[in-house]
Design a protein around this motif. Structure first.
Motif, PDB file in Angstrom:
ATOM      1  N   GLY A  62       0.849  -1.185   0.000  1.00 30.97           N
ATOM      2  CA  GLY A  62       0.000   0.000   0.000  1.00 30.97           C
ATOM      3  C   GLY A  62       0.885   1.235   0.000  1.00 30.97           C
ATOM      4  N   ARG A  63       0.305   2.404  -0.307  1.00 27.29           N
ATOM      5  CA  ARG A  63       1.138   3.595  -0.421  1.00 27.29           C
ATOM      6  C   ARG A  63       0.418   4.848   0.035  1.00 27.29           C
ATOM      7  NH1 ARG A  63       2.462   3.813  -6.664  1.00 27.29           N
ATOM      8  NH2 ARG A  63       2.671   1.575  -6.230  1.00 27.29           N
ATOM      9  N   LEU A  64       1.232   5.822   0.416  1.00 31.53           N
ATOM     10  CA  LEU A  64       0.786   7.192   0.624  1.00 31.53           C
ATOM     11  C   LEU A  64       1.552   8.048  -0.375  1.00 31.53           C
ATOM     12  CD1 LEU A  64       0.805   7.372   4.539  1.00 31.53           C
ATOM     13  CD2 LEU A  64      -1.200   7.235   3.045  1.00 31.53           C
ATOM     14  N   THR A  65       0.847   8.710  -1.261  1.00 32.74           N
ATOM     15  CA  THR A  65       1.489   9.485  -2.327  1.00 32.74           C
ATOM     16  C   THR A  65       1.781  10.889  -1.842  1.00 32.74           C
ATOM     17  OG1 THR A  65       0.254   8.213  -3.964  1.00 32.74           O
ATOM     18  CG2 THR A  65       1.294  10.257  -4.712  1.00 32.74           C
ATOM     19  N   GLY A  66       3.011  11.333  -2.078  1.00 31.14           N
ATOM     20  CA  GLY A  66       3.420  12.656  -1.634  1.00 31.14           C
ATOM     21  C   GLY A  66       2.810  13.767  -2.471  1.00 31.14           C
TER      22      GLY A  66
ATOM     23  N   HIS B  69       0.857  17.471   4.427  1.00 26.48           N
ATOM     24  CA  HIS B  69       1.073  16.496   3.352  1.00 26.48           C
ATOM     25  C   HIS B  69       2.482  16.688   2.806  1.00 26.48           C
ATOM     26  CE1 HIS B  69      -1.087  14.175  -0.096  1.00 26.48           C
ATOM     27  NE2 HIS B  69       0.127  13.696   0.156  1.00 26.48           N
ATOM     28  N   ALA B  70       3.373  15.738   3.106  1.00 26.17           N
ATOM     29  CA  ALA B  70       4.795  15.905   2.801  1.00 26.17           C
ATOM     30  C   ALA B  70       5.106  15.591   1.347  1.00 26.17           C
ATOM     31  CB  ALA B  70       5.624  15.023   3.712  1.00 26.17           C
TER      32      ALA B  70
ATOM     33  N   VAL C 104      12.845  13.429   9.015  1.00 29.19           N
ATOM     34  CA  VAL C 104      13.422  13.305   7.674  1.00 29.19           C
ATOM     35  C   VAL C 104      12.437  13.808   6.618  1.00 29.19           C
ATOM     36  CG1 VAL C 104      14.228  11.665   5.926  1.00 29.19           C
ATOM     37  CG2 VAL C 104      14.942  11.407   8.315  1.00 29.19           C
ATOM     38  N   ILE C 105      11.187  13.373   6.726  1.00 28.25           N
ATOM     39  CA  ILE C 105      10.181  13.690   5.714  1.00 28.25           C
ATOM     40  C   ILE C 105       9.905  15.187   5.650  1.00 28.25           C
ATOM     41  CG2 ILE C 105       7.723  13.429   5.169  1.00 28.25           C
ATOM     42  CD1 ILE C 105       7.960  10.528   6.131  1.00 28.25           C
TER      43      ILE C 105
END
Length: 558
Positions: free
Chosen positions: A203-207, A262-263, A423-424
């Protein structure tokens, strides 16, 4: 049965009484007083691992058992089922049973492992890898104790001990009169499972802010491992790692929901299967993303891959790396932030980096990040274990979530979350508010409930198929917080399989109460002697009759 006996008596009295009495009375006694074989107990047994990995066979190669029970105290174990309790078990005794060509070995485990002394548990944990180091044709089973099974063990042990200490005559009498137990499994011989699919989830979280964003991958394998698949619950290894990953997915999904937090990073979450079998799920996932597709977040601009493995205990945290990170790289920034967070906010935590080069000559990779390192992706593994050889990673003793310190698991997850966030978000002015929001949302109850759910069933790779409830539930959980959740399947190549699993890992065993084999021999000798005497008397009946008659007449004359 009694009607048949009455007919025998009727016929006996109609004929020659003395001869009929001698011949038929034993038959009547055997008819009305049979000694049937009685089923003493039925219980579930769990077979030791059987698998092939990269052409090498491991574990037991046999699944069938039909032989008499003995304990390790017996002098002769050949073709016997050796039963022993966990406190009696040792690798030397196991080897002795194998050397004597035992028919099988059954180890009785306690229902509650916490009742056992810690030194006994630790000893067994160290033995497990040795048991699996080579293959054996002797069936090896594990059973959970109950009152009847313990009674069978005690009776068998008493018989075995008395045989070793008594005289020859006592042994012969005891052997002829004692009851034994015949151990029989109801299953068939084991065979290879064809077309078994190992399933992984992504699964993913899109930047936010463009297409060519850096990507951070967070990875944890969900399968457990131990000497017996059906007893492998893997609370710490790697239930704690999966629980931490799912909690991180939940936390960062909250941040990625709001535009101001939202990074400009893509975050991939990968729950891999086959981790205990040289990370087969991760290997196929990398092949699919790097070799078989033109568009993948893993192909370009990967900041780093963070693998989570055994996170639920101790005040030690280790970052295992194959190559120390270079300065001015995201992985070095993550290492620096981990050091800063632990030293400033969690002074009880001893954090350090462990550098170990990838050894391609070994059959098994040490850590999951090495799969990524082979493909030249920057990666490391976070764990509270200093060495990949720790027995905690491959034991059936890692069975209960009660062995996990949920506060330490929550603390370790919080440390990772804060270092990732630093970091993000690149240490900007809004970091403080972002971190406060992130850490405020971390919930120990959520971690605890996920861990409890993960340990309700064994998660050995041979038991988790693509249609299992475990996969479906994890997929549903990830879909609540992540986008584009999908499954990845890996099957072994039929021509040159990297892994082969076998069935018959759980069976029903019956312990039948029987007389020992020598009892049948002695009974046969007694019957033969009786028949010989009867034949001799019948052949010389006149002589015996005249002798008895003369003696009777003399007694009357006196």
């Amino acid at each position: 049965m009694f009607e048949e006996a009455s007919e025998v008596f009727d016929n006996m009295f109609k004929g020659s009484f003395p001869l009929t009495f001698i011949v038929f009375i034993p038959a009547v006694l055997l008819l009305v007083s049979p000694l049937p074989t009685e089923a003493a107990h039925e219980f579930t047994v769990y077979r030791m691992q059987q698998y092939d990995l990269q052409g090498q066979a491991y574990g037991t190669r046999n699944a069938m058992l039909n032989t008499e029970a003995r304990t390790v105290e017996a002098d002769v174990l050949s073709r016997r089922c050796v039963i022993m309790r966990l406190a009696e078990f040792s690798f030397e005794k196991f080897q002795e049973a194998i050397r004597q060509s035992a028919g099988a070995v059954v180890v009785i485990l306690p229902q509650n492992m916490s009742t056992m002394p810690q030194d006994v548990i630790q000893q067994f944990m160290e033995i497990e890898p040795e048991l699996l180091a080579t293959e054996t044709i002797v069936p090896v089973y594990f059973a959970l104790e109950d009152d009847e099974l313990l009674s069978i063990h005690d009776q068998t042990k008493a018989a075995s001990v008395s045989q070793g200490t008594a005289s020859a005559a006592e042994v012969l009498i005891h052997t002829a009169t004692a009851n034994g137990f015949q151990m029989v499994t109801s299953g068939a011989q084991s065979k290879a499972i064809s077309d078994w699919a190992v399933t992984s989830l992504e699964g993913r979280l899109t930047g936010l802010g463009g297409e060519d964003l850096p990507t951070i991958a967070i990875v944890a394998h969900y399968d457990s491992f131990g000497v017996a698949p059906w007893l492998s619950y893997g609370a710490d290894s790697n239930g704690s790692g999966v629980a931490a990953l799912l909690e991180l997915a939940r936390l960062f999904s909250r941040l990625y929901t709001y535009k101001r937090t939202h990074a400009a990073y893509n975050i991939l979450f990968f729950v891999s299967g086959g981790g205990k079998f040289n990370y087969q799920g991760t290997k196929r996932w990398l092949e699919d993303n790097l070799d078989h597709t033109d568009s993948s977040l893993l192909q370009d601009n990967v900041a780093f891959v963070l693998c989570l493995d055994t996170m639920g205990n101790n005040n030690d945290l280790y970052l295992h790396v194959s190559k120390p990170p270079k300065e001015a790289t995201p992985q070095h920034a993550f290492l620096r932030d981990l050091e800063m967070v632990t030293s400033s906010q969690y002074k009880e935590v001893k954090f350090s980096m462990v550098h170990k080069k990838i050894n391609l000559a070994e059959d098994m990779l040490a850590w999951e990040h090495e799969r990524f390192g082979i493909r030249r992706l920057p990666a490391f593994t976070m764990s509270h274990l200093e060495s990949h050889k720790s027995s905690l990673r491959t034991t059936v003793m890692d069975v209960s979530p009660s062995l996990i310190d949920i506060q330490k698991l929550s603390r370790n997850t919080r440390i990772i979350a804060e270092a990732l966030a630093r970091v993000i978000y690149n240490l900007t002015e809004k970091v403080r508010s972002v971190l406060l929001l992130l850490l405020h949302q971390l919930q120990e109850d959520q971690l605890s409930s996920v861990l409890d759910w993960l340990t309700t069933q064994p998660r050995a790779a041979q038991l988790v198929d693509k249609d299992s409830s475990l996969i479906a539930t994890m997929e549903y959980y990830m879909s609540r917080y992540l986008k584009d959740v999908k499954r990845h399947h890996v099957k072994a190549d039929k021509r040159d399989p990297e892994f082969v699993f076998y069935d018959q890992l759980k069976q029903t065993m019956n312990a039948y109460r029987v007389k020992p084999a020598i009892f049948d021999l002695l009974l046969a000798l007694c019957i033969a002697a009786y028949l010989a005497v009867t034949y001799f008397v019948a052949q010389n009946f006149g002589f015996f009759y005249n002798t008895v008659r003369r003696i009777t007449l003399k007694q009357k004359q006196h």
